[in-house]
Motif scaffolding. Structure first.
Motif, PDB file in Angstrom:
ATOM      1  N   ASP A  26      46.494  42.112  31.385  1.00 30.84           N
ATOM      2  CA  ASP A  26      45.072  42.400  31.598  1.00 30.84           C
ATOM      3  C   ASP A  26      44.856  43.274  32.834  1.00 30.84           C
ATOM      4  N   ILE A  27      44.348  44.512  32.603  1.00 27.84           N
ATOM      5  CA  ILE A  27      44.145  45.431  33.737  1.00 27.84           C
ATOM      6  C   ILE A  27      42.730  45.329  34.327  1.00 27.84           C
ATOM      7  N   THR A  28      41.877  44.428  33.803  1.00 28.99           N
ATOM      8  CA  THR A  28      40.520  44.329  34.385  1.00 28.99           C
ATOM      9  C   THR A  28      40.612  43.895  35.858  1.00 28.99           C
ATOM     10  N   SER A  29      41.556  42.988  36.145  1.00 29.98           N
ATOM     11  CA  SER A  29      41.712  42.538  37.536  1.00 29.98           C
ATOM     12  C   SER A  29      42.280  43.656  38.417  1.00 29.98           C
ATOM     13  N   LEU A  30      43.054  44.562  37.837  1.00 34.27           N
ATOM     14  CA  LEU A  30      43.569  45.720  38.579  1.00 34.27           C
ATOM     15  C   LEU A  30      42.423  46.652  38.976  1.00 34.27           C
ATOM     16  N   VAL A  31      41.554  46.981  38.017  1.00 28.68           N
ATOM     17  CA  VAL A  31      40.473  47.934  38.351  1.00 28.68           C
ATOM     18  C   VAL A  31      39.361  47.286  39.175  1.00 28.68           C
ATOM     19  N   GLU A  32      39.412  45.956  39.294  1.00 34.56           N
ATOM     20  CA  GLU A  32      38.496  45.262  40.210  1.00 34.56           C
ATOM     21  C   GLU A  32      39.089  45.172  41.626  1.00 34.56           C
ATOM     22  N   THR A  33      40.286  45.756  41.802  1.00 34.82           N
ATOM     23  CA  THR A  33      40.948  45.792  43.118  1.00 34.82           C
ATOM     24  C   THR A  33      41.041  47.260  43.529  1.00 34.82           C
ATOM     25  N   PRO A  34      40.054  47.772  44.296  1.00 34.18           N
ATOM     26  CA  PRO A  34      39.973  49.224  44.530  1.00 34.18           C
ATOM     27  C   PRO A  34      41.253  49.843  45.084  1.00 34.18           C
ATOM     28  N   GLU A  35      41.934  49.162  45.992  1.00 36.15           N
ATOM     29  CA  GLU A  35      43.144  49.752  46.582  1.00 36.15           C
ATOM     30  C   GLU A  35      44.239  49.919  45.517  1.00 36.15           C
ATOM     31  N   ALA A  36      44.331  48.945  44.615  1.00 38.56           N
ATOM     32  CA  ALA A  36      45.341  49.020  43.550  1.00 38.56           C
ATOM     33  C   ALA A  36      44.976  50.111  42.531  1.00 38.56           C
ATOM     34  N   PHE A  37      43.710  50.170  42.160  1.00 39.34           N
ATOM     35  CA  PHE A  37      43.231  51.187  41.202  1.00 39.34           C
ATOM     36  C   PHE A  37      43.473  52.581  41.787  1.00 39.34           C
ATOM     37  N   HIS A  38      43.080  52.756  43.047  1.00 34.67           N
ATOM     38  CA  HIS A  38      43.252  54.044  43.717  1.00 34.67           C
ATOM     39  C   HIS A  38      44.725  54.427  43.773  1.00 34.67           C
ATOM     40  N   ALA A  39      45.593  53.458  44.056  1.00 36.32           N
ATOM     41  CA  ALA A  39      47.036  53.731  44.135  1.00 36.32           C
ATOM     42  C   ALA A  39      47.554  54.239  42.783  1.00 36.32           C
TER      43      ALA A  39
END
Ligand code: PRP
Ligand code: ADE
Length: 175
Positions: A26-39
């Motif tokens: 599940d990538i919803t938690s990834l895109v809810e983590t701005p630093e991870a999404f940006h990386a």
């Protein structure tokens, strides 16, 4: 924690979704983590900024989330490959098998032209069926595809090997 560890730790695994035996990443938690999404966007953009890419394709729907910001960062057109009946102009269609079902993808026939060198982006590489269908759509329109980028690879499902056999090099951030 380094960037790849941050990305990996922000992805949740849900057993038996949407069917028994599937572990859903599940990538919803990834895109809810701005630093991870940006990386994710930065790493993919850095990798492809000097590879002669002319267009970025995102596959519906999770491929849109990562494909659009990469296209913007590279200053390139973003082309949508969509599920059936969603694109309003003349389309080309390709059916494919999924890890848990069957589906069809479509592209506008004027979105790719001869000479295009396309980068395909999706959130996850499983069996490779989705990206295989997308490569076929691009090649049918006389475009070239040598690269596809994913956040997650599920190596046990064989997508990586399938892509290589099609002449496409997968670039994946985490397993
Ligand atoms: C998922 C995922 C990839 C594809 C990977 O999309 O986002 O596109 O499956 O599987 P494959 O390598 O076996 O083809 P899905 O079709 O579930 O659609 P969604 O993005 O709209 O959720
Ligand atoms: N798409 C295909 N297989 C998947 C999985 N295991 N988790 C999330 N998305 C998927």
């Amino acid at each position: 924690m380094n960037k790849l560890e941050l990305i990996k730790s922000s992805i949740k695994s849900i057993p038996d979704y949407p069917k028994a035996g599937i572990v859903f990443r599940d990538i919803t938690s990834l895109v809810e983590t701005p630093e991870a999404f940006h990386a994710c966007i930065n790493i993919i953009t850095e990798e492809f900024k000097n590879k002669g890419i002319t267009k970025v394709i995102g596959t519906e729907s999770r491929g849109f989330i990562f494909g659009a910001p990469v296209a913007l960062a590279l200053g390139l057109p973003f082309v949508l490959v969509r599920k059936p009946g969603k694109l309003p102009r003349e389309t080309l269609a390709q059916s494919y098998e999924l890890e848990y079902g069957q589906d069809t993808l479509e592209i506008h026939t004027d979105s790719i032209v001869e000479g295009d060198n396309v980068l395909i982006i999706d959130d996850l590489l499983a069996t490779g069926g989705t990206v295989d269908a997308t490569v076929k759509l691009v090649r049918a329109l006389k475009g070239d595809v040598k690269h596809a980028a994913f956040i997650i690879n599920l190596p046990e499902l064989g997508g990586e090997q399938r892509l290589k056999e099609m002449g496409v090099t997968p670039f994946c951030l985490v397993d």
